[in-house]
Design an enzyme around this catalytic site. Structure first.
Site, PDB file in Angstrom:
ATOM      1  N   HIS A  88     -10.830  56.368 -17.314  1.00 31.06           N
ATOM      2  CA  HIS A  88     -11.369  55.062 -17.709  1.00 31.06           C
ATOM      3  C   HIS A  88     -12.626  54.715 -16.929  1.00 31.06           C
ATOM      4  O   HIS A  88     -13.606  54.228 -17.475  1.00 31.06           O
ATOM      5  CB  HIS A  88     -10.324  53.991 -17.389  1.00 31.06           C
ATOM      6  CG  HIS A  88      -9.473  53.649 -18.546  1.00 31.06           C
ATOM      7  ND1 HIS A  88      -8.201  54.128 -18.695  1.00 31.06           N
ATOM      8  CD2 HIS A  88      -9.725  52.878 -19.607  1.00 31.06           C
ATOM      9  CE1 HIS A  88      -7.698  53.660 -19.804  1.00 31.06           C
ATOM     10  NE2 HIS A  88      -8.602  52.893 -20.380  1.00 31.06           N
TER      11      HIS A  88
ATOM     12  N   ASP B 115     -11.935  73.572 -26.598  1.00 34.28           N
ATOM     13  CA  ASP B 115     -10.646  74.221 -26.859  1.00 34.28           C
ATOM     14  C   ASP B 115     -10.819  75.676 -27.257  1.00 34.28           C
ATOM     15  O   ASP B 115     -10.012  76.514 -26.880  1.00 34.28           O
ATOM     16  CB  ASP B 115      -9.886  73.454 -27.955  1.00 34.28           C
ATOM     17  CG  ASP B 115      -9.199  72.243 -27.369  1.00 34.28           C
ATOM     18  OD1 ASP B 115      -8.539  72.396 -26.327  1.00 34.28           O
ATOM     19  OD2 ASP B 115      -9.349  71.141 -27.917  1.00 34.28           O
TER      20      ASP B 115
ATOM     21  N   GLU C 189     -11.511  75.267 -33.518  1.00 29.48           N
ATOM     22  CA  GLU C 189     -11.290  75.281 -32.070  1.00 29.48           C
ATOM     23  C   GLU C 189     -10.106  76.145 -31.667  1.00 29.48           C
ATOM     24  O   GLU C 189      -9.705  76.174 -30.513  1.00 29.48           O
ATOM     25  CB  GLU C 189     -11.151  73.851 -31.532  1.00 29.48           C
ATOM     26  CG  GLU C 189     -10.138  72.986 -32.253  1.00 29.48           C
ATOM     27  CD  GLU C 189     -10.104  71.547 -31.742  1.00 29.48           C
ATOM     28  OE1 GLU C 189     -10.653  71.255 -30.669  1.00 29.48           O
ATOM     29  OE2 GLU C 189      -9.499  70.712 -32.444  1.00 29.48           O
TER      30      GLU C 189
ATOM     31  N   CYS D 114     -19.375  70.429 -31.645  1.00 30.58           N
ATOM     32  CA  CYS D 114     -19.215  69.175 -30.919  1.00 30.58           C
ATOM     33  C   CYS D 114     -18.573  69.379 -29.546  1.00 30.58           C
ATOM     34  O   CYS D 114     -18.312  68.425 -28.831  1.00 30.58           O
ATOM     35  CB  CYS D 114     -18.430  68.154 -31.739  1.00 30.58           C
ATOM     36  SG  CYS D 114     -16.802  68.736 -32.190  1.00 30.58           S
TER      37      CYS D 114
HETATM   38  C1  PEP Z   1     -13.412  70.557 -28.331  1.00 30.67           C
HETATM   39  O1  PEP Z   1     -12.280  71.011 -28.196  1.00 30.67           O
HETATM   40  O2  PEP Z   1     -14.458  71.212 -28.119  1.00 30.67           O
HETATM   41  C2  PEP Z   1     -13.595  69.162 -28.750  1.00 30.67           C
HETATM   42  C3  PEP Z   1     -14.775  68.678 -29.034  1.00 30.67           C
HETATM   43  O3  PEP Z   1     -12.497  68.377 -28.807  1.00 30.67           O
HETATM   44  P1  PEP Z   1     -11.772  67.727 -27.514  1.00 30.67           P
HETATM   45  O4  PEP Z   1     -12.661  67.948 -26.314  1.00 30.67           O
HETATM   46  O5  PEP Z   1     -11.589  66.299 -27.838  1.00 30.67           O
HETATM   47  O6  PEP Z   1     -10.508  68.514 -27.441  1.00 30.67           O
HETATM   48 MG    MG Z   2     -10.578  69.987 -28.991  1.00 30.51          MG
END
Ligand code: PEP
Ligand code: MG
Length: 608
Positions: A195, A461, A437, A508
């Site tokens: 947070h 991931d 992922e 992402c």
């Molecule tokens: C990822 O796994 O790269 C991703 C963008 O999702 P998170 O980090 O929320 O698992």
């Molecule tokens: Mg992820």
């Protein structure tokens, strides 16, 4: 004193030089006191006064936060107000005063420890956040009872601008940072996604978390330098170091001014290749930052934070309003809403999770959604209703195979039918995408691509699952390498499959925001990069300096390499060649590299 440097995790960028204020939590001294005859009445009144003062405090701060940062962030205060009404705390305290005839502060402490014990018995991890909240509220109550006067927090007396060092900040304390004129934050605990980190980023307050052993070396009034970019704390800097950082601050300011000039510019390479550059957000409060950094759309809205920041699952109406607000803020650019990625390390306290040996390999993301259709349908209804804003698109996390995706799309179709029957408006052409992922998804990417409108590669991931290395485990952090050839080849395979099926493919994961990777990723053919708003202007600047033909050559060269170090060296050299020897580029944004940075003790600064 000699200059010392301690590493931490830089979670909010910027360099600040100044005096530090150390906020040590005063240890609460609460002792049992037998009451005189009739003393229960006095204690009950002290308790009631403390409850109403605490309620007034929480409501006031909650209102400020709601006004400033939005409803989702203020959820934590609703949770605190609920705790203040919880019979396990309130009724039990009153009972202890009346029946056991003990003093009010000790009665609160006893009730608190009973609650904590009960939660611990259920499951430690699951109720961690709830325990912190109970502690936060209980502390306020006890402080009011003991002073029996309007509580003055030590922080409230801050009049000059100061850096704040604390073991950790409770969510309510973090939310008060702005009012306290805090210029930088240093905490011993915390992580990229705590947070405190999220709020500091949103408020633009440079911050270091996870600075181990800081209080052994730091005392009130020490002169310090906080470098939120490099993740470094320098205590008692020498005049030479101060001069160096002052120059660095100025360079950073100039650099930020240059970046600001790119605000309206397109993300296009020198030879005219356009790339979509969008932002990742955790909470709607970050939208401001996205807009200020010249970001276009949102490539990843991690909706689970709406749940994690609240005391219970946000209902359809709340979700609908948040999605609609975000879509309006970024229109006409797209807003990709990812359905809840719950499980793993994101377990809302109000939700029951099974005890699992490997939560990241277990009940997580779309697996949870499919097993909890009521929750999934509420979220899909909210997204679909909000899709009257045509820039909204939906994305599903952690898809691992064709049958699973089919099942997900069937639920989506079913919810659409339901809304149609109810005469509720939504976008019939809502674009649907999935995160790539999980390694199995890479291998069936062709089939998956035929079923959706876009892919977004989640390298956080994908790296952990491809190399079998826990993304949150500091012991194996050195093995968590996004430049592993297996990860890069997986990205290449995914891009190829997507393009063969005629859909666009973005990224992402944190890799998309690593400046050393930018040229290679563009060369690999990614159509979109979605990054933290903090790094977005720099990635834009880098892309605008690139040449697609050169980037493709670089990607081809990397794909032929079989070793991490080799790839890393080539990418670092390439970045240095383009941006100079002392780049101002932020450190790698990836979680593993920042985790690896925290050091147990202070070192003599190598430069002192
Ligand atoms: C990822 O796994 O790269 C991703 C963008 O999702 P998170 O980090 O929320 O698992
Ligand atoms: Mg992820």
């Amino acid at each position: 004193m000699a200059e010392r440097m301690i590493s931490g995790i830089g979670v909010s960028p910027g360099i600040v030089i100044g005096e530090v204020r150390v906020r040590t939590r005063q240890r609460l001294v609460v002792r049992p006191r037998p009451l005189k005859e009739g003393g229960e009445g006095v204690e009950l009144r002290r308790f009631d006064r403390a409850v109403s003062r605490t309620e007034r405090d929480i409501t006031r701060v909650g209102k400020q936060v709601r006004r400033r940062l939005g409803a989702a962030s203020a959820g934590i205060f609703d949770a605190h107000l609920m705790i203040l009404k919880d019979p396990m705390l309130v009724d039990r305290t009153r009972q202890l005063i009346q029946e056991e005839r003990i003093n009010a502060d000790f009665a609160v402490l006893t009730a608190m420890s009973e609650i904590q014990q009960a939660f611990r018995r259920v499951k430690d991890e699951l109720f961690r956040q709830r325990l912190i909240d109970v502690e936060d509220v209980g502390r306020r109550l006890i402080e009011y009872i003991q002073s029996d006067a309007d509580r003055k927090r030590s922080g409230d007396r801050i009049t000059d601008e100061l850096m704040l060092a604390a073991e950790d900040l409770s969510p309510s304390e973090a939310a008060e940072l702005e009012a306290l004129r805090v210029t930088a934050v240093i905490t011993e605990k915390g992580s990229q996604t705590s947070h405190t980190a999220i709020l500091c980023r949103s408020l633009g307050v440079p911050a270091l978390v996870g600075v181990e052993g800081v209080f052994e070396h730091l005392k009130e009034g020490d002169l310090c330098i906080v470098d939120g970019n490099a993740g470094e704390l320098i205590i008692d800097p020498t005049p030479r170091t101060i001069l160096r950082y002052t120059r660095r601050q100025r360079t950073l300011e100039r650099f930020n001014e240059q970046l600001a000039e790119l605000y309206d510019q397109d993300t296009v390479t020198q030879d005219g290749h356009a790339v979509e550059l969008s932002s990742n957000i955790e909470l709607p409060l970050e939208l401001d930052h996205v807009i200020r950094s010249g970001g276009k759309g949102i490539g990843l809205f991690r909706t689970e934070y709406l749940y994690l920041a609240a005391s219970s699952m946000p209902d359809e109406e709340t979700q609908y309003r948040e999605y609609l607000r975000a879509a309006k803020a970024v229109k006409p650019e797209r807003l990709i809403i990812r359905t809840f990625d719950l499980g793993g390390d994101k377990q809302p306290p109000s939700m029951r999770f099974p005890q699992e040996a490997n939560p990241f390999l277990g009940w997580r993301a779309v697996r949870v959604s499919l097993d909890d259709p009521a929750m999934f349908r509420v979220q899909l209804r909210a997204i679909l209703r909000a899709s009257v804003m045509p820039n909204i698109q939906v994305m599903f996390p952690m898809i691992s195979g064709v049958a699973q995706l089919r099942q997900v799309l069937e639920v989506l179709d079913d919810v659409k039918t339901e809304l149609r029957e109810q005469g509720v408006a939504f976008n019939e052409d809502l674009r649907r995408g999935i995160m790539i992922e999980v390694p199995s998804a890479v291998f069936v990417a062709r089939e998956l691509a035929a079923m959706v409108d876009f892919f977004s590669i989640g390298t956080n991931d994908l790296t952990q699952y491809t190399i079998a290395v826990d993304r949150n485990n500091a012991t194996v952090a050195h093995l968590y390498q996004s430049t592993h050839p297996a990860v890069i080849r997986s990205v290449a395979m995914t891009v190829q499959a997507a393009h063969e099926e005629g859909i666009w493919v973005g990224m992402c994961g944190e890799m998309a925001g690593d400046p050393a990777m930018t040229a290679m990723l563009i060369g690999l053919g990614l159509d979109e990069l979605s990054v933290s708003p903090v790094i977005l202007p720099e990635i834009k600047m880098l892309i605008r300096q690139l040449n697609l033909t050169e980037a493709r050559k670089l990607a081809k060269k990397v794909l032929e390499m079989g070793e991490v170090e080799q790839i890393q060296r080539v990418l670092d050299q390439d970045l240095r060649r383009r941006v100079g020897k002392d780049p101002l580029w932020r450190p790698k944004a990836s979680k593993q590299s920042s985790q690896g940075k925290s050091s147990k003790g202070a070192k003599r600064s190598p430069r002192s």
